[in-house]
Design an enzyme around this catalytic site. Structure first.
Site, PDB file in Angstrom:
ATOM      1  N   LYS A   1      59.120  -0.677  22.319  1.00  0.00           N
ATOM      2  CA  LYS A   1      58.604  -1.439  23.464  1.00  0.00           C
ATOM      3  C   LYS A   1      59.549  -1.446  24.654  1.00  0.00           C
ATOM      4  O   LYS A   1      59.118  -1.634  25.782  1.00  0.00           O
ATOM      5  CB  LYS A   1      58.308  -2.887  23.045  1.00  0.00           C
ATOM      6  CG  LYS A   1      57.065  -3.009  22.180  1.00  0.00           C
ATOM      7  CD  LYS A   1      56.606  -4.450  22.087  1.00  0.00           C
ATOM      8  CE  LYS A   1      55.310  -4.543  21.305  1.00  0.00           C
ATOM      9  NZ  LYS A   1      54.929  -5.922  21.026  1.00  0.00           N
TER      10      LYS A   1
ATOM     11  N   LYS B   1      49.065   3.641  16.339  1.00  0.00           N
ATOM     12  CA  LYS B   1      48.292   2.518  15.793  1.00  0.00           C
ATOM     13  C   LYS B   1      47.424   1.886  16.880  1.00  0.00           C
ATOM     14  O   LYS B   1      47.783   1.914  18.064  1.00  0.00           O
ATOM     15  CB  LYS B   1      49.227   1.483  15.156  1.00  0.00           C
ATOM     16  CG  LYS B   1      50.028   0.718  16.160  1.00  0.00           C
ATOM     17  CD  LYS B   1      50.689  -0.526  15.583  1.00  0.00           C
ATOM     18  CE  LYS B   1      51.308  -1.254  16.755  1.00  0.00           C
ATOM     19  NZ  LYS B   1      52.116  -2.361  16.544  1.00  0.00           N
TER      20      LYS B   1
ATOM     21  N   LYS C   1      46.962  -4.018  20.741  1.00  0.00           N
ATOM     22  CA  LYS C   1      46.482  -4.908  21.801  1.00  0.00           C
ATOM     23  C   LYS C   1      47.010  -4.484  23.160  1.00  0.00           C
ATOM     24  O   LYS C   1      46.377  -4.699  24.174  1.00  0.00           O
ATOM     25  CB  LYS C   1      47.000  -6.328  21.566  1.00  0.00           C
ATOM     26  CG  LYS C   1      46.348  -7.037  20.443  1.00  0.00           C
ATOM     27  CD  LYS C   1      46.895  -8.470  20.419  1.00  0.00           C
ATOM     28  CE  LYS C   1      46.720  -9.086  19.077  1.00  0.00           C
ATOM     29  NZ  LYS C   1      47.765 -10.021  18.711  1.00  0.00           N
TER      30      LYS C   1
HETATM   31  P1  TYM Z   1      50.294  -9.258  16.211  1.00  0.00           P
HETATM   32  O1  TYM Z   1      49.715 -10.378  17.007  1.00  0.00           O
HETATM   33  O2  TYM Z   1      50.691  -8.015  16.924  1.00  0.00           O
HETATM   34  O3  TYM Z   1      49.274  -8.813  15.097  1.00  0.00           O
HETATM   35  C1  TYM Z   1      48.657  -9.737  14.202  1.00  0.00           C
HETATM   36  C2  TYM Z   1      48.483  -9.077  12.841  1.00  0.00           C
HETATM   37  O4  TYM Z   1      47.684  -7.899  12.935  1.00  0.00           O
HETATM   38  C3  TYM Z   1      48.359  -6.810  12.309  1.00  0.00           C
HETATM   39  N1  TYM Z   1      48.008  -5.554  13.021  1.00  0.00           N
HETATM   40  C4  TYM Z   1      47.431  -4.480  12.456  1.00  0.00           C
HETATM   41  N2  TYM Z   1      47.014  -4.248  11.197  1.00  0.00           N
HETATM   42  C5  TYM Z   1      46.439  -3.035  10.960  1.00  0.00           C
HETATM   43  N3  TYM Z   1      46.273  -2.076  11.894  1.00  0.00           N
HETATM   44  C6  TYM Z   1      46.679  -2.262  13.170  1.00  0.00           C
HETATM   45  N4  TYM Z   1      46.501  -1.321  14.096  1.00  0.00           N
HETATM   46  C7  TYM Z   1      47.291  -3.518  13.493  1.00  0.00           C
HETATM   47  N5  TYM Z   1      47.797  -4.051  14.638  1.00  0.00           N
HETATM   48  C8  TYM Z   1      48.232  -5.293  14.331  1.00  0.00           C
HETATM   49  C9  TYM Z   1      49.824  -7.134  12.455  1.00  0.00           C
HETATM   50  O5  TYM Z   1      50.614  -6.448  11.504  1.00  0.00           O
HETATM   51  C10 TYM Z   1      49.822  -8.640  12.235  1.00  0.00           C
HETATM   52  O6  TYM Z   1      49.848  -8.955  10.846  1.00  0.00           O
HETATM   53  N6  TYM Z   1      54.989 -10.813  15.449  1.00  0.00           N
HETATM   54  C11 TYM Z   1      53.618 -10.897  14.969  1.00  0.00           C
HETATM   55  C12 TYM Z   1      53.127 -12.329  14.921  1.00  0.00           C
HETATM   56  C13 TYM Z   1      53.986 -13.277  14.191  1.00  0.00           C
HETATM   57  C14 TYM Z   1      54.098 -13.436  12.784  1.00  0.00           C
HETATM   58  C15 TYM Z   1      55.012 -14.501  12.579  1.00  0.00           C
HETATM   59  C16 TYM Z   1      53.518 -12.782  11.713  1.00  0.00           C
HETATM   60  C17 TYM Z   1      54.811 -14.209  14.759  1.00  0.00           C
HETATM   61  N7  TYM Z   1      55.407 -14.936  13.789  1.00  0.00           N
HETATM   62  C18 TYM Z   1      55.378 -14.910  11.296  1.00  0.00           C
HETATM   63  C19 TYM Z   1      53.886 -13.195  10.414  1.00  0.00           C
HETATM   64  C20 TYM Z   1      54.792 -14.238  10.238  1.00  0.00           C
HETATM   65  C21 TYM Z   1      52.717 -10.110  15.883  1.00  0.00           C
HETATM   66  O7  TYM Z   1      53.007  -9.902  17.031  1.00  0.00           O
HETATM   67  O8  TYM Z   1      51.513  -9.787  15.334  1.00  0.00           O
END
Ligand code: TYM
Length: 328
Positions: A114, A195, A198
């Site tokens: 990023k 992947k 968002k």
């Molecule tokens: P975030 O908001 O990017 O994504 C949320 C969840 O979706 C999963 N994900 C995917 N799974 C499959 N294929 C994809 N293309 C894909 N894109 C996203 C992510 O792996 C995630 O599980 N940092 C985290 C949020 C967070 C968090 C936490 C998660 C903050 N604190 C504590 C677990 C525990 C994030 O930005 O996810």
């Protein structure tokens, strides 16, 4: 013996929630709710690591909560709340900042990607995994269900818990990532080597949970595939493979059943069927989402209740941490 596990996971309210988020993470959160003690968090403090328009952030935070409810997260079985409503997250993050070595943070691949070629990324973007570790460790979490891209961050949370416990005495439960075998990494439709994301600048590669049926049909029709024939699960054909995995997950059919169904048929037929299957899969979620967002007062009260339940759990851990460290 109590075999219930404490589950924690989070999702950013950055808008553009997509089918990768649902298939890789949210659907698993919803499926196992009754077996465990769950907390699901809309992580607005993570979202501001890159600039967010304030009014949009507020709107997206409510929308994200509405989507989670629509996807089946039940306030009866899970605590659903907004990260910034529980101030212990930011407070523990600071303390963990002082425990996590720079070297660990510098190895985080998501940050490296990023921040590439960008001088002006925020300190928060670099520090993001420390806040994520705080989220997880505050609730004495056993399991963290996430997609593949978050595995490294959960491992950092685990290593941080171990390091803290070694330095200051038993304080944190050691968490583990739980990654679904299938669907943990849904790829972009326009570029199956990346992947689905968002923050992808190319909207055509991302199926949003709130996309209207015609948008879904167009995106799937245009999805990048190859010029080979045969609709078969072959990881060497990444575009087709990604579409087949989505088809498998939204229909619940087995792989050989799917291959039989499309024997002798081409991409046109398969893509049409996939598009209709995705439209039908998302339809009930979209209907429920409209119901939840039609009643913002109810949504806000669910979130207020969630924060009220999360707060004492978080504060209990924070109090212990402060004692251990010698603060106060
Ligand atoms: P975030 O908001 O990017 O994504 C949320 C969840 O979706 C999963 N994900 C995917 N799974 C499959 N294929 C994809 N293309 C894909 N894109 C996203 C992510 O792996 C995630 O599980 N940092 C985290 C949020 C967070 C968090 C936490 C998660 C903050 N604190 C504590 C677990 C525990 C994030 O930005 O996810």
């Amino acid at each position: 013996m109590d075999t219930r596990k404490r589950i924690f996971s989070g999702i950013q309210p950055s808008g553009n929630t997509h089918i990768g988020n649902l298939l890789g993470a949210i659907r698993h959160w919803a499926a196992r709710q009754t077996e465990n003690d769950n907390l699901f968090c809309v992580v607005d403090l993570h979202a501001i690591t890159v600039y967010q328009d304030p009014a949009e952030l507020k709107k997206h935070t409510r929308e994200m909560a509405g989507l989670l409810l629509a996807a089946g997260i039940s306030p009866q079985h899970s605590i659903l709340f907004v990260q910034s409503h529980v101030s212990a997250h930011a407070e523990l993050a600071w303390i963990l900042n002082c425990v996590i070595p720079m070297g660990w943070m510098s190895r985080m691949t998501q940050y490296k990607e990023k921040s590439k070629n960008r001088e002006n990324v925020s300190v928060g973007l670099f520090d993001y995994p420390a806040l994520m570790a705080a989220d997880i460790l505050l609730y004495q979490t056993h399991q963290v269900p996430v997609g593949e891209d978050q595995k490294q961050h959960v491992e950092l949370a685990r290593d941080t818990a171990q390091r803290f416990n070694n330095l200051f005495g038993e304080t944190f439960t050691i968490p583990e990532p739980v990654i679904a075998g299938n669907g943990a990494r849904i790829m972009g439709l326009d570029d199956p080597t990346k992947k689905m994301s968002k923050s992808s600048p190319r909207a055509e590669g991302v199926i949003l949970l709130l996309d209207p049926p015609d948008a879904i049909r167009t995106k799937i029709r245009r999805a990048k595939t190859d010029s080979l024939s045969g609709i078969v699960f072959d990881e060497g054909r990444p575009g087709l493979y990604n579409l087949l995995v989505i088809y498998e997950l939204v229909t619940g059919l087995g792989r050989s059943e799917i291959e039989d169904r499309f024997t002798g048929k081409g991409y046109g037929v398969f893509k049409n069927e996939l598009a209709e299957a995705v439209v039908e899969y998302l339809r009930p979620l979209q209907t429920r989402y409209a119901e939840f967002t039609a009643d913002p007062a109810r949504l806000d009260s669910i979130l207020a209740e969630g924060a009220a339940k999360a707060r004492p759990l978080a504060e209990q851990t924070l109090k212990l941490v402060k004692e251990r460290v010698g603060l106060g």
